[in-house]
Enzyme design. Structure first.
Site, PDB file in Angstrom:
ATOM      1  N   HIS A  89       0.824  -1.218   0.000  1.00 57.99           N
ATOM      2  CA  HIS A  89       0.000   0.000   0.000  1.00 57.99           C
ATOM      3  C   HIS A  89       0.853   1.260   0.000  1.00 57.99           C
ATOM      4  O   HIS A  89       0.389   2.326  -0.407  1.00 57.99           O
ATOM      5  CB  HIS A  89      -1.031  -0.015   1.148  1.00 57.99           C
ATOM      6  CG  HIS A  89      -0.502   0.257   2.514  1.00 57.99           C
ATOM      7  ND1 HIS A  89      -0.220  -0.738   3.424  1.00 57.99           N
ATOM      8  CD2 HIS A  89      -0.227   1.420   3.160  1.00 57.99           C
ATOM      9  CE1 HIS A  89       0.185  -0.213   4.560  1.00 57.99           C
ATOM     10  NE2 HIS A  89       0.196   1.100   4.422  1.00 57.99           N
ATOM     11  N   ASP A 230       1.240  -7.706   2.112  1.00 58.26           N
ATOM     12  CA  ASP A 230       1.354  -6.260   1.906  1.00 58.26           C
ATOM     13  C   ASP A 230       2.824  -5.841   1.752  1.00 58.26           C
ATOM     14  O   ASP A 230       3.416  -5.248   2.647  1.00 58.26           O
ATOM     15  CB  ASP A 230       0.709  -5.543   3.089  1.00 58.26           C
ATOM     16  CG  ASP A 230       0.399  -4.087   2.794  1.00 58.26           C
ATOM     17  OD1 ASP A 230       0.901  -3.572   1.782  1.00 58.26           O
ATOM     18  OD2 ASP A 230      -0.336  -3.462   3.579  1.00 58.26           O
ATOM     19  N   SER A 656       3.895   2.408   8.365  1.00 57.75           N
ATOM     20  CA  SER A 656       3.663   1.422   7.313  1.00 57.75           C
ATOM     21  C   SER A 656       4.956   1.173   6.548  1.00 57.75           C
ATOM     22  O   SER A 656       5.598   2.106   6.076  1.00 57.75           O
ATOM     23  CB  SER A 656       2.592   1.924   6.343  1.00 57.75           C
ATOM     24  OG  SER A 656       1.333   1.949   6.957  1.00 57.75           O
TER      25      SER A 656
END
Length: 721
Positions: A89, A230, A656
């Protein structure tokens, strides 16, 4: 006030062992690790390294293998050839940037088989922290000399000026790729200057298909159990001297002084885990009244306005592959914090955050008695919040609807200049303004914009905003909707999207060929944009007028809370600077009779599979590998394949892509999410429920090798079995 800062921080730097129950909370500053003795606590939990191995201002350390990926994520270097690992992402915008209907890397994935196939990604940068300097005394001296007051010392313009002045005196001045940033910490009780080394030739190397990288989609976002692969990979290129340089075919992979070795030995519950990264923003020191404001003025605006937009985008993206690719990144970015806001409001209630804040304030008020700098601080903050909350709510709704959701509008200031040029017959102004207008038209109608999609969004957003605000709180164009269009929002939107000068190539070409004052004055987008901006400005000014000296009150409140905790050290709120958080691999129980294991396996991927739901599609090749149990050396002893795992680390947005590192300094995973039950964590850390959701590095390597056929990338890495 500022002169007490050093005393406060040094006194608060005594042993952390007195609060071992709270050990997993904290986004700690690397530069204060020795002063705050946090390394001792880390060692008690399983760290086998020394403080200088993590952060060494005079040498190479783990800090040098971690950086800011793009504009809002973290990435880590996993090979001596500048190979970056981050989240899917985080790389999503770049994957979308390279995608088209003909080359749909979002759907199909991307695997560079050699260096020549690695894709240059204009605009993507990677920033290493080169140096950190304490400038608290410098800022305090400027305040004492009257160069700046305490409130303006916290502002961007002043701190940017300080940063430029310090860079000009530094040995790094004029060196390629150097950026500087000065920031306040502890609400202005401390200041640091950060030097970054910025590389701007970053190329896309590998990305799994979205059916792996986004498996579970919005349904599973913020949820556990999780089975999302991810990750994505990029590479830093530099000139032949290893210095930052713009893209050139002559650039070479960066020879990095520090990269993370990778452990595939496996994880057990209780294992030490630390995360180094760049958490973007937390608000741990809010008062109870400010938390209520966050819920009603901030989060609810995001929930309502983004919800209306996302419903439109979802429908139109499902109907067209072109639209799906165009709006993929916009949808992902918007929906992430839409759902986060829903979860945060729920968790604030479920976890009694308001009660915890009330207890904190009660203790602070008792502590403040007889201390003039602290007495009345909470009450003054609450009074300011009570006064500004209606304005804050209005501002957030306007921002989410008219800036965040609707993209089309008119650059009315440029149009005003064209009008002036026509009226005064100023040919040079007309030529310059038309050139600016062309650039704005190209900017609006970019490859990721669809006029019909935006039209549909506007038709949903404008009535939704009218439902949320009173008529007096709305921009003046709402009166036009009532008077000229009899309250018909669709007719108003169609008029603007059909007839405005910048609405389509035909309208624009006609105007550019023969611009007239009449055409400008009749343009419906002009009136819309002007009314929108005027309302923004008036509401923003009203908000600032209500704010008073709240920054100084926060400064005192946070300093007082730190003194209350002595000898336990305090950490500052996140502000997108490098931090370290440490904890352990750990399962959790979210509610009665429910116990979540600390890891998931590929078995869960097949259990969730639904060919009719795009979020839960499983690629045929991956399904075949799972059914055959063809996991190679990455499998667990029982033959299953791990996917994700939980740890107690304290993270937030910006983390992230951050590396999850074991006690030996080896990479075991990458952080990508938090759990639903603790989404109030940005405001109040919950020791029982807070979990960081991480992607197991073994699943990354399995996908890379078995599905992507990228054994050449794995050979670059230092893998410890």
């Amino acid at each position: 006030m500022k002169l007490t800062v050093k005393k406060y921080l040094i006194a608060a730097a005594a042993m952390l062992t007195v609060c071992s129950a709270q050990a997993d909370e904290g986004m700690w500053l690397l530069q204060l690790m020795k002063q705050q003795n946090s390394i001792d606590m880390m060692k008690k939990q399983g760290l086998a390294l020394e403080a200088d191995d993590l952060y060494n201002p005079n040498g190479v350390s783990l800090k040098d293998a971690v950086g800011i990926f793009g504009g809002g994520c973290t990435g880590e270097i996993i090979s001596p050839e500048g190979l970056i690992l981050t989240n899917h992402h985080c790389g999503y915008a770049s994957i979308q940037q390279h995608s088209s209907v003909e080359h749909d890397y979002l759907t199909d994935g991307f695997w560079a088989m050699n260096r020549d196939e690695e894709l240059a990604t204009p605009g993507l940068k990677f920033r290493f922290v080169h140096r950190i300097v304490d400038i608290t005394d410098l800022v305090n001296s400027k305040i004492a000399a009257g160069e700046v007051d305490e409130i303006h010392a916290l502002t961007g313009p002043f701190l940017n000026k300080v940063a430029k002045e310090e860079l000009a005196k530094s040995d790094l001045n004029g060196k390629p790729g150097i950026e500087v940033r000065a920031l306040p910490f502890y609400a202005g009780n401390k200041f640091y200057l950060f030097y970054y080394k910025v590389y701007s030739d970053v190329r896309m190397v590998a990305a799994p298909p979205s059916s792996i990288g986004k498996f579970g989609g919005e349904t599973d976002n913020w949820m556990w159990p999780r089975h999302t692969g991810d990750f994505s990979m990029f590479r830093i290129y530099a000139d032949k001297n290893g210095e930052p340089a713009e893209y050139s075919k002559d650039n070479v992979p960066l020879k990095i002084p520090k990269f993370l070795p990778i452990s595939i030995k496996g994880l057990e519950e209780g294992d030490y885990a630390m995360i180094m990264g760049f958490p973007r923003s937390t608000s741990r020191y809010l008062t109870q009244s400010e938390v209520k404001e966050r819920m009603t003025a901030d989060n609810q605006a995001m929930i309502d306005m983004r919800g209306a937009r996302l419903e439109v985008l979802k429908k139109m993206m499902a109907a067209s592959d072109k639209t799906r690719i165009q709006y993929a990144n916009k949808f992902a970015g918007s929906s992430n914090y839409w759902k986060n806001s829903i979860g945060m409001n729920k968790a604030i209630i479920d976890n009694d955050v308001l009660g915890a804040k009330a207890e904190q304030e009660k203790n602070f008020i008792a502590f403040a008695k007889g201390k003039p700098e602290y007495e009345g601080v909470v009450e003054k903050i609450d009074a300011i919040v009570a006064g500004r909350m209606p304005v804050a709510r209005q501002l957030n709704y306007l921002n989410e609807a008219l800036r965040g959701a609707i993209e089309f509008g008119s650059p009315y200031r440029i149009m005003d200049n064209i009008k002036e040029a026509l009226e005064t017959k100023n040919d040079s102004l007309l030529t310059a303004s038309k050139k600016q207008l062309q650039a704005m038209y190209d900017d609006i109608h970019n490859k990721d914009y669809d006029h019909e999609v935006d039209r549909a969004v506007a038709k949903a957003i404008l009535p939704a905003l009218a439902q949320a605000l009173t008529p007096e709180e709305l921009p003046d164009f709402y009166q036009t909707i009532q008077d000229k269009f009899k309250g018909d929002y669709d007719a108003y939107v169609d008029d603007m999207y059909n007839n405005s000068i910048l609405a389509n190539p035909g309208n624009f070409a006609k105007f550019m060929q023969k611009p007239t004052v009449k055409a400008i004055e009749k343009d419906p987008a002009m009136a819309y944009s002007r009314a929108k901006i005027e309302k923004f400005m008036s509401v923003a000014q009203a908000y600032m007028a209500q704010n008073g000296d709240i920054e100084l009150l926060h400064e005192a409140y946070i300093r007082g809370l730190g003194e209350m905790k002595q000898p336990v050290p305090s950490y500052p709120d996140a502000n997108f600077t490098i931090r370290l958080t440490y904890g352990n691999v750990k399962s959790y129980s979210p509610r009665d009779a429910v116990q979540y294991k600390y890891y998931t396996t590929t078995d869960g991927i097949l259990e969730k599979e639904n060919p009719e739901d795009r979020e839960f599609n499983v690629p045929a090749k991956l399904k075949e590998l799972i059914l055959k149990k063809d996991f190679g050396r990455y499998a667990l002893p029982d033959g299953t394949m791990p996917v994700c795992f939980l740890a107690t680390n304290d993270i937030t947005g910006g983390n992230s892509g951050s590396p999850v590192i074991n006690g030996q300094g080896q990479l075991i995973g990458t952080a990508f999410d938090g759990n639903w039950e603790s989404l109030s964590g940005d405001i109040n850390f919950d020791n029982d429920l807070q979990r960081c959701i991480n992607l197991d590095i073994r699943y990354v390597l399995f996908i890379l090798e078995k599905l992507g056929n990228c054994g050449h990338l794995i050979k670059e890495m230092d893998i410890i079995e």
